[in-house]
Design a protein around this motif. Structure first.
Motif, PDB file in Angstrom:
ATOM      1  N   UNK A 127     -41.245 -53.889  20.980  1.00 30.49           N
ATOM      2  CA  UNK A 127     -41.482 -52.841  19.887  1.00 30.49           C
ATOM      3  C   UNK A 127     -40.668 -51.612  19.930  1.00 30.49           C
ATOM      4  N   UNK A 128     -39.448 -51.675  20.445  1.00 28.12           N
ATOM      5  CA  UNK A 128     -38.460 -50.342  20.298  1.00 28.12           C
ATOM      6  C   UNK A 128     -38.344 -50.161  18.866  1.00 28.12           C
ATOM      7  N   UNK A 129     -38.332 -51.277  18.122  1.00 31.98           N
ATOM      8  CA  UNK A 129     -37.751 -51.066  16.828  1.00 31.98           C
ATOM      9  C   UNK A 129     -38.695 -50.129  15.923  1.00 31.98           C
ATOM     10  N   UNK A 130     -40.205 -50.066  16.417  1.00 31.34           N
ATOM     11  CA  UNK A 130     -40.954 -49.270  15.864  1.00 31.34           C
ATOM     12  C   UNK A 130     -40.781 -47.822  15.982  1.00 31.34           C
ATOM     13  N   UNK A 131     -40.441 -47.597  17.228  1.00 31.67           N
ATOM     14  CA  UNK A 131     -40.100 -46.179  17.597  1.00 31.67           C
ATOM     15  C   UNK A 131     -38.589 -45.773  16.813  1.00 31.67           C
ATOM     16  N   UNK A 132     -37.776 -46.819  16.482  1.00 29.56           N
ATOM     17  CA  UNK A 132     -36.607 -46.402  15.756  1.00 29.56           C
ATOM     18  C   UNK A 132     -37.249 -46.156  14.389  1.00 29.56           C
ATOM     19  N   UNK A 133     -37.913 -46.888  13.903  1.00 31.43           N
ATOM     20  CA  UNK A 133     -38.448 -46.783  12.389  1.00 31.43           C
ATOM     21  C   UNK A 133     -38.945 -45.083  12.135  1.00 31.43           C
ATOM     22  N   UNK A 134     -39.598 -44.529  13.371  1.00 30.99           N
ATOM     23  CA  UNK A 134     -39.840 -43.110  13.042  1.00 30.99           C
ATOM     24  C   UNK A 134     -38.666 -42.100  12.925  1.00 30.99           C
ATOM     25  N   UNK A 135     -37.621 -42.483  13.319  1.00 30.76           N
ATOM     26  CA  UNK A 135     -36.456 -41.636  13.194  1.00 30.76           C
ATOM     27  C   UNK A 135     -36.043 -41.512  11.581  1.00 30.76           C
ATOM     28  N   UNK A 136     -36.521 -42.514  10.885  1.00 27.12           N
ATOM     29  CA  UNK A 136     -36.342 -42.606   9.527  1.00 27.12           C
ATOM     30  C   UNK A 136     -37.471 -41.888   8.799  1.00 27.12           C
ATOM     31  N   UNK A 137     -38.280 -41.455   9.438  1.00 27.80           N
ATOM     32  CA  UNK A 137     -39.357 -40.721   8.774  1.00 27.80           C
ATOM     33  C   UNK A 137     -40.524 -41.415   8.164  1.00 27.80           C
ATOM     34  N   UNK A 138     -40.686 -42.752   8.462  1.00 30.29           N
ATOM     35  CA  UNK A 138     -41.381 -43.480   7.762  1.00 30.29           C
ATOM     36  C   UNK A 138     -43.204 -43.139   7.921  1.00 30.29           C
ATOM     37  N   UNK A 139     -43.570 -43.095   6.808  1.00 32.27           N
ATOM     38  CA  UNK A 139     -45.066 -42.785   6.606  1.00 32.27           C
ATOM     39  C   UNK A 139     -45.972 -43.974   6.955  1.00 32.27           C
ATOM     40  N   UNK A 140     -46.020 -44.804   8.053  1.00 33.11           N
ATOM     41  CA  UNK A 140     -46.729 -45.737   7.975  1.00 33.11           C
ATOM     42  C   UNK A 140     -47.828 -45.353   9.084  1.00 33.11           C
ATOM     43  N   UNK A 141     -48.953 -45.931   8.917  1.00 36.86           N
ATOM     44  CA  UNK A 141     -50.476 -45.799   9.634  1.00 36.86           C
ATOM     45  C   UNK A 141     -50.226 -46.215  10.956  1.00 36.86           C
ATOM     46  N   UNK A 142     -49.692 -45.646  12.005  1.00 33.75           N
ATOM     47  CA  UNK A 142     -49.327 -45.982  13.303  1.00 33.75           C
ATOM     48  C   UNK A 142     -50.709 -46.406  13.965  1.00 33.75           C
ATOM     49  N   UNK A 143     -51.867 -46.019  13.553  1.00 34.50           N
ATOM     50  CA  UNK A 143     -53.187 -46.286  14.098  1.00 34.50           C
ATOM     51  C   UNK A 143     -53.572 -47.526  13.874  1.00 34.50           C
ATOM     52  N   UNK A 144     -52.988 -48.252  12.829  1.00 33.03           N
ATOM     53  CA  UNK A 144     -53.417 -49.599  12.550  1.00 33.03           C
ATOM     54  C   UNK A 144     -52.351 -50.538  12.725  1.00 33.03           C
ATOM     55  N   UNK A 145     -51.454 -50.366  13.943  1.00 35.97           N
ATOM     56  CA  UNK A 145     -50.317 -51.222  14.214  1.00 35.97           C
ATOM     57  C   UNK A 145     -50.910 -52.519  14.582  1.00 35.97           C
ATOM     58  N   UNK A 146     -50.258 -53.528  14.257  1.00 33.47           N
ATOM     59  CA  UNK A 146     -50.815 -54.993  14.673  1.00 33.47           C
ATOM     60  C   UNK A 146     -49.761 -55.788  15.299  1.00 33.47           C
ATOM     61  N   UNK A 147     -49.938 -56.671  15.988  1.00 30.20           N
ATOM     62  CA  UNK A 147     -48.900 -57.690  16.790  1.00 30.20           C
ATOM     63  C   UNK A 147     -49.668 -59.144  16.512  1.00 30.20           C
ATOM     64  N   UNK A 148     -48.668 -59.983  16.134  1.00 28.22           N
ATOM     65  CA  UNK A 148     -49.222 -61.292  15.831  1.00 28.22           C
ATOM     66  C   UNK A 148     -50.014 -62.234  17.024  1.00 28.22           C
TER      67      UNK A 148
END
Length: 864
Positions: A127-148
């Motif tokens: 999930x490195x990629x989700x940390x990288x997403x934050x660099x782009x400023x994405x306003x995603x609800x990280x409190x609801x992060x899911x994994x398949x």
RNA sequence: GGGCGAAUAGCUCAGCGGUAGAGCGCCUCCCUUACAAGGAGGAUGUCGGGGGUUCAAAUCCCUCUUCGCCCACCA
């Protein structure tokens, strides 16, 4: 005037980090921040847990972030739900190669130990990629992060499997499947690519059993002949008439096999006679079915290649050889026996496994399948009836085409990482479907059971993403509020793999579509039009660009290239432009803020507005409408280009320059209010695209409270009172005049910095004189013509005369004038030609004719 | 074999029935008191070829060529 307080260059790094932290701390990305009855939801495509950010991701998720931020400003309770996919094969590969470096294999760890090890890897470095997403400023609800593979998600997957199993949609059977000998697993048809490579076509003699001559078959894979069961010919192929029913010796084996007739052979290809190997070729399998073979009987359907792609042929010299080694030996032996007729160079179409690059070995094996036709039917209807819309619409055809010709899906994978198939077997081999082992044992009456060793194709679980992430199968509040989701933003290449399956699963399990819109964005290619690929070294790292130019520039540069096109060639040019644009915004803000100060101004009465004020407000109105319209069409290019044009070409180049002369003193409040208004609206309009810089600028505006957030500011609406067609026309003419005046100066080598005493203008409204003088750098505009030597130009019906005593180059002037005359003459001729055509006057739309007449009149007056 | 897209200024691409556009690059001038990552002005095109429809075609239709992608098949 205030002293400049901002640096002349915009530095994104500090600003971006600071704001992202503040947004997160304030919990702005959670829908709970501002509940509403109107809801907007996107469950973002989960990237592989092994993934790292590439340009395609950057674009995909930026689009979704823009949509989410836009809806949030419009007052929607907005949930953008992020997460990752367990990516069976990819993840297992990563961990296996780690083990290899430690000198271990997964078999040494055992299944349980290995899976544990994968989870450990996932916790530590997945999930490195989700940390990288934050660099782009994405306003995603990280409190609801899911994994398949979350426990709850796992239950959802099993539930769907068991439901389909009960309904008879899932079955187990022997089929020829795509076997990846490298990864030792089956893969589905859509995870295999074709590749044409230079190979050979071997013509082999199969002697007739009655001793009368032979028949020649052509094959590219002679090693499979060990498992041949027949030779097929086309019933209408005259060359083989009457041969059906005869038997031939299968060389190197001592067996004889029949010649049969079947529609499958193409008389045009090879010799028209095809060897049939049902265990190692999908087409031959079908022929075998038509022959009525029993695929569970090894004597009827022999196999000769195993899961390691080694030959299985006990008591022959080929036993245990690798498939390609065996091929050489067999060809040599055939040649020695005089049975090799000839060998042709041939372009062989190979199937290559996408994940491993291995040549696929078609193998007969027992796998789990899912019947797709019953599931596809409602999914076809949903698109045909327009309940799900594709943008661009052409992708609906792609989707429908596949759906209407859908084939059963091979669900099982011979891996350890993934959702293990919830079927257990008793010692007698009776299959018991169950949620877990305890349940299975109970169903078996307490007997020992063993679980099926295979796991499900990763896409089986991703297909549940839009509802399993919201809590299904429980009837959660989230599920009730946010399903169906609003849009799926995706790449072209997973329309089949993922989009289609989500639609099927959503309709089947939820009885409702998973999303209303599917937006298929462009593939990001390297600058030369080649695919971006790490292994080819043609990939570029978005993070590197973010570091150099800023996240806002990265976002903008991708969006501005994204319309309804199917590819983007990404070079460094666009991102430099976007960086320059950020800088422009920064500096325009510095200028405006310097003059506005910290006093919040009231909107002045309409009568106090000058032409440039009225004009820019009209343009702002138009921009607000255009951007909203573009966003609702998923047209990022239209939206961003319009913003760029408004801010740079209209607001900075014209309005700011035009208002400068009025900024001193008390009457400066009017342009100061206009500056503040434009800047404030632009911050709001640009926030979805460039969230960091806009938030930073917005907070420096007077009247903006420090604990408010642009993220939740209202999306601007056009002000009816600002609509001003007259200002548009008048200001447009003034722009023409200013250009003509500047052009005159330039052509006669007058320095741009030098303010000249007077420009003479015939036919210019007095009220506009100041503006033109200021923009073209004259002290004043005089009516009439000067008596001193001068040069002239004409624009929008106004004669301009520039006194230029002593500086004039007569020859150059004549040349210039005659060139201009010629150009205008040509234009007039063209216009007259059209107007003198009676058909034009008669049949064209009246307004077009009127416009043409006016244009001609204009030209005529300019020529005079 | 079937389908989809693309071909417009040197480069990257908009425009999709009414007189060819943008950004970058190029030429000239300018550090004009927000910005040289800037400002002003300028040059640049048989809109892939050929037919047709129309008063009018880059734009609609047909056809060809060249690239890219997808699906099916390839013994």
């Amino acid at each position: 005037m205030n002293e400049p307080t901002l640096s002349t260059r915009y530095d994104p790094t500090e600003v971006e980090e600071r704001w992202y932290q503040r947004w997160q701390d304030a919990g702005l990305f959670q829908p709970e921040h501002r509940p509403s009855e109107r809801r907007y939801c996107i469950t973002i495509p989960p990237p592989n847990v092994t993934g790292s950010l590439h340009m395609g991701h950057a674009l995909c998720y930026t689009i979704q972030d823009v949509l989410g931020r836009w809806k949030r400003m419009q007052g929607f309770e907005t949930l953008i739900l992020p997460g990752t996919d367990h990516a069976g094969i990819a993840t297992q590969k990563v961990v296996e190669s780690q083990l290899r470096q430690e000198g271990l294999t997964r078999h040494e760890l055992g299944r349980e130990g290995f899976v544990e090890r994968v989870w450990k890897w996932k916790e530590e470095s997945g999930g490195m990629i989700l940390k990288q997403f934050k660099r782009l400023g994405f306003a995603f609800d990280w409190s609801r992060e899911r994994f398949t593979m979350d426990p709850h998600y796992h239950d959802a997957v099993l539930r769907v499997f068991l439901d389909w199993y009960d309904r008879g949609l899932i079955y187990r059977g022997k089929r020829v499947i795509n076997w990846d000998p490298g990864l030792r697993t089956s893969v589905s048809d859509i995870e295999v690519s074709d590749e044409v490579r230079q190979g050979k076509l071997y013509h082999i003699r199969y002697p007739f059993a009655d001793g009368n001559g032979y028949l020649v078959v052509a094959t590219t894979r002679p090693e499979t002949m060990l498992a041949d069961v027949a030779v097929a010919v086309h019933p209408r192929d005259k060359r083989y008439r009457g041969m059906a029913g005869k038997r031939v010796h299968l060389p190197l084996t001592g067996r004889t096999i029949p010649v049969i007739e079947d529609e499958y052979p193409d008389p045009e290809f090879g010799t028209g006679a095809v060897k049939i190997t049902p265990a190692h070729d999908a087409n031959d399998f079908e022929v075998g079915v038509r022959m009525g073979l029993d695929f569970n009987a090894p004597d009827q359907v022999p196999t000769c290649i195993d899961e390691d792609a080694r030959v299985v042929a006990p008591n022959t010299p080929y036993h245990g050889l690798h498939r390609f080694e065996a091929r050489k030996r067999i060809v040599a032996d055939l040649e020695a026996e005089g049975l090799l007729e000839r060998v042709e160079e041939h372009e062989v179409a190979l199937k290559i496994a996408d994940r491993s690059g291995e040549v696929i070995e078609p193998l007969l094996s027992e796998q789990w399948f899912c019947s797709m036709k019953p599931l596809a039917e409602p999914a076809i209807q949903a698109v045909k009836e327009g309940r799900i819309r594709f943008t661009p619409s052409r992708y609906a055809d792609v989707y429908l085409d596949w759906m209407e010709n859908i084939r059963d899906w091979c669900l099982s994978r011979q891996l350890w990482w993934g959702h293990r198939i919830p079927v257990y077997y008793t010692e007698d081999g009776i299959a018991i479907p169950a949620m877990n082992e305890a349940e299975a044992r109970e169903k078996a009456g307490g007997a020992d059971v063993t679980q099926d060793p295979d796991v499900l194709d990763t896409w089986f679980s991703s297909a549940l993403w839009p509802f399993a992430t919201l809590g299904w199968p429980d009837e959660t509040e989230d599920l009730r509020r946010y399903y169906p989701t609003d849009v799926l933003v995706t790449a072209r290449d997973i329309i089949y793999l993922w989009v289609a399956r989500m639609v099927m699963d959503g309709l089947d399990q939820m009885k409702e579509i998973p999303f209303r819109d599917v937006y298929v964005y462009a593939t990001v290619l390297a600058e030369d039009g080649k695919r971006m690929s790490k292994s080819l070294g043609t990939g570029v790292d978005p993070l590197e660009y973010i570091n150099r130019f800023g996240a806002d520039a990265m976002r903008f540069s991708l969006l501005v290239q994204t319309g309804m096109n199917q590819e983007i060639r990404f070079g460094e040019g666009p991102i430099q432009e976007a960086r320059n644009f950020c800088n422009k915004i920064w500096n325009a803000a510095r200028f405006a803020l310097m003059h506005i100060g910290d006093k919040q101004l009231e909107e002045p009465p309409r009568s106090a507005l000058e032409i440039e004020d009225r004009w820019i407000l009209d343009r702002l109105n138009e921009t607000i409408e255009a951007v909203g319209d573009a966003l609702s069409r998923y047209h990022m290019m239209d939206a961003t280009k319009r913003l760029y044009e408004f801010f740079w070409s209209e607001f900075c180049d014209w309005y700011i320059e035009a208002c400068k002369r009025r900024l001193d003193g008390a009457e400066g409040d009017v342009p100061r209010w206009v500056l503040a208004t434009c800047l404030e609206r632009c911050c709001r309009l640009m926030q979805p695209f460039m969230p960091h810089i806009t938030e930073e600028v917005w907070h420096r505006l007077p009247g903006v409270s420090q604990d408010s957030h642009l993220v939740y500011a209202d999306w601007p609406s056009p002000e009816p009172a600002w609509q001003d067609a007259e200002a548009r026309e008048t200001f447009g003419m003034l722009q023409e005049l200013v250009r003509a005046a500047r052009n005159l100066r330039q052509e006669f080598g007058i320095s741009p910095k030098e303010t000249l005493p007077a420009l003479y203008a015939q036919g210019l409204a007095e009220s506009s004189a100041d503006l033109v003088a200021s923009l073209a750098r004259f002290e004043s505009i005089e009516a009439g013509a000067p008596t001193t030597p001068h040069v002239s130009a004409v624009a929008v019906g106004v004669d301009l005369h520039l006194p230029i005593e002593g500086l004039m180059d007569v020859e150059a002037e004549i040349k210039r004038l005659s060139a201009q005359l010629e150009k205008r003459g040509k234009e007039l001729d063209e216009m007259m030609k059209r107007l003198s055509n009676p058909m034009f006057v008669e049949r064209a739309k009246p307004e077009v004719v009127v416009a043409a007449r006016a244009a001609a009149e204009q030209l005529r007056s300019e020529i005079e």
